[in-house]
Design an enzyme around this catalytic site. Sequence first.
Site, PDB file in Angstrom:
ATOM      1  N   ASP A   1     -34.595  50.173  14.325  1.00  0.00           N
ATOM      2  CA  ASP A   1     -33.320  50.875  14.194  1.00  0.00           C
ATOM      3  C   ASP A   1     -33.358  52.019  13.192  1.00  0.00           C
ATOM      4  OD1 ASP A   1     -32.602  48.867  15.849  1.00  0.00           O
ATOM      5  OD2 ASP A   1     -31.612  47.665  14.295  1.00  0.00           O
TER       6      ASP A   1
ATOM      7  N   SER B   1     -59.911  16.432 -24.415  1.00  0.00           N
ATOM      8  CA  SER B   1     -60.390  16.987 -23.137  1.00  0.00           C
ATOM      9  C   SER B   1     -60.288  15.960 -22.009  1.00  0.00           C
ATOM     10  CB  SER B   1     -61.813  17.529 -23.262  1.00  0.00           C
ATOM     11  OG  SER B   1     -62.675  16.614 -23.915  1.00  0.00           O
TER      12      SER B   1
END
Lengths: 305, 641
Positions: free
Chosen positions: B43, B552
């Site tokens: 459009d 860790s």
Amino acid sequence: MHRLTHLERLEAESIHIMREVVAETTRPVMLYSVGKDSAVMLHLARKAFHPAPPPFPLLHVDTTWKFRAMYDMREKAARDAGMELLVWHNPEAKERAINPFDHGALHTDIWKTQGLKQALDHYGFDAAFGGARRDEEKSRAKERIFSFRNANHGWDPKNQRPELWNIYNTRKAPRKHNGGESIRVFPLSNWTELDIWQYIMAEGIDIVPLYLAAERPTVERDGLLLMVDDERFPLADGEKPVMRKIRFRTLGCYPLTGAVESEAGTLSEVVQEMLLTSTSERQGRAIDKDEGGAGMEKKKQEGYF
Amino acid sequence: MADQASSKASYKADTLIAEDIDAYLEQHQNKGLLRFITCGSVDDGKSTLIGRLLYDSKMIFEDQLASLEADSKKVGTQGENLDFALLVDGLAAEREQGITIDVAYRFFSTAKRKFIVADTPGHEQYTRNMVTGASTADLAVILIDARKGVLTQTRRHSYLAHLLGIRHIVLAVNKMDLVGYGQQAFDDIVADYRTFAEEIGIEDFTAIPISGFKGDNITTAPSPNTRWYQGPGLVDHLESVELSNTSARQQPFRMPVQWVNRPNLDFRGFSGLIASGVVRPGDAIRVVPSGKTSIIKSIETFDGALDEAVAGQSVTLTLEDEIDCSRGDVIGSADDPPETSDQFEATLVWMGDEALKPGRGYWLKLGTQTVTATVQEPKYEINVNTMDRLAVKTLELNAIGVAEVHTERPITFEPYEESRALGGFILIDKITNATVGAGMLHFSLRRAQNVHWQPTMVTRTDHAALKNQKPLLLWFTGLSGSGKSTIANEVEKRLNRMNRHTFLLDGDNVRHGLNKDLGFTEADRIENIRRIGEVAKLMTDAGLIVLTAFISPFRAERQMVRKMMSNGEFIEIFVDTPLEVAEERDVKGLYKKARSGELKNFTGIDSPYEEPENAEIRVNTVEMTPEEAADHVIAQILPLK
């Protein structure tokens, strides 16, 4: 510093494409039709692999109805490039004496479309370079540079792989006993007709002299100006070819290729005429007009290049 | 046809062609090339605009025009006028449906430039097509319907253009004829767009009021209908905008090797398309990932050897030395080569009909490298209409998201922002061979292989030899309160007495300095470990025996550090203390806080601890005293050279 021109960028892109194919496929071939686009494509291949000769053969799918000047050029071009030349004649077309005068559209289908499939299967090529350009025709504008064909050589326009950046996905289904997927590769996709001519001039590439205007024997058939290239051309009783100054904008089978009357005897005059002219390049060919606007798209789905 | 007359500005120099073809050809010969993309929906009049550009530049011949006229009458939407859209909507299905469903490439040229236009559909379900078209474009023309203003799709198109690295944006406010060529309407749209553009990082754009249908401000400006407009016409602008490929040359030299040219024993050339920078014979280069260096001997072409080659050229390079180099390698400048890594963050555009499968192996192709890669669960998906980030488990067709990508071996890359050639990649399904995704690398999540460290004259072996020891990283892991620091201290004391050169990195101490900018989110905890790993790596390069004491908790992080180190140098020491024991000790009072909810993400309480599966050394602190544990560790790591 050197700023690249559009031709230099196009050249670099085409060379990159050819090297990708050689690096990633097992048995590539270059379809060579002897026309100006083929001439440019071959020249680019020589550049891509210099100082080696291009590491693949040339394949001409012949119809036996090309212009004689094209056969001369074919041999010379292969020799100059140091490449093997393969010529394929569809045995069925030969046997049934298929010709453009008696068989019309069937001629192209059997000699070229079927012949091409046979040749690719026969030699087991998995990638074939073609000289098509996107500016030629509407459906070509949407075809990828790497265009995949199924085992029957058909093209599915809705199932094309996205091509991003300059990364090409060359993976394909493995060849089974009766042929697998293959790739048609169009290194000239982004070239326009004007680019082709300019490059031919800039690089001094040899082309078939039929592209330049000269006095040639002609007859008119269905609005097309045809050249009488050999004695196979059927003339009506008493009909005599007329000498006209003509050239060809595109080259194919001589009984199917319309000439234009022209004074353009040099390349730059040809370009001048092309730029000032008002009809598109493929207009001299009958093939695009079949079945309305979708003629070429349909042919490609069936396996035409 | 009356409307067309106004814009028949001829940008193909007819007179020059007719009178002096050689001069024209000379001019055309030296043109540059601009690739652009047009974004907009059906459009917005996109096809009409492209048809108009082709028509005005006379790329449409009379026979095509005749068929256009016939088609316009048959299926056109413009009444008696030419429907330019029919020129460019190529495929039969598109002609029937009146939509553009694929990427089509169009060509036209003016006296100054040749143009390649990628014409792509604007609907959201065709995002992949637009991304494809944008990937090769230098500039984007974003169409807006003047009656509608900035819409969702405008945002989407702008975002995608920006995402793909297009730095030149043209806002073409179309259908100005339908709003009476009013300046206010135009100004409002531009102001509206500017606000949005700034939000997504578009720094600059050029806004032009046009009518593709009537031809206003297409070639030159201002049109008589928009006297108030001061800027360039669309074609004027396309002809004059500074091309971006000049910047590619200011970057360091890089050439992905496509093919090794070896016609005979005397010639060995490396062929490729130069991705960035400039190369000259005599330049020092480095082959990545091997890191081998050499000097450029020559730049070979069919037309003879070159003194110089620049980004964008396809060349063949020969080197002074016989070094290993093959397809997939990148030749870069010796002092500034590209990085390699095997873990990245990337933006992905999903293009497959089947959704992304996190963890599945796909082929990843980047430049001339092809490797197996897996994509992790996306961090988020980007809503391309609102720019919101959504939590997702996968990416469906046309979705765009950010995710981690892991490759099975390191690849050479650059961030996409710096290099399309080394930062853009595609993902290929291994079964169907379909291209299912496109990606843009942001950065490496870690440095997998540092091939281009500044080579030092005194090597790590020299450092270690002088210290009469073998460098090691003793990595103590375990729950909070398990005794890691205590045991590590005891081990260091013993090593010190043995005349070994050591250094202890302690968790709390590191967080006071090097890592004081990091918090306790998952990403920060990973970064914390990564930095410690890098520091430990440097210290072992210096010949030291490094001891670290960090919880860790995740195997992946410990594995990450292990991979950074040389073979045999990473010694994982699991300080094995049951949770009840550690919690009972609660030296720092942290377990109490965690239990009360005062402390979040506490390992062992509401965050997991993944026990090592194959730790080199395991010490049981229930059965051993810290001294015994330290002796045990020392016994395991002997001899030390």
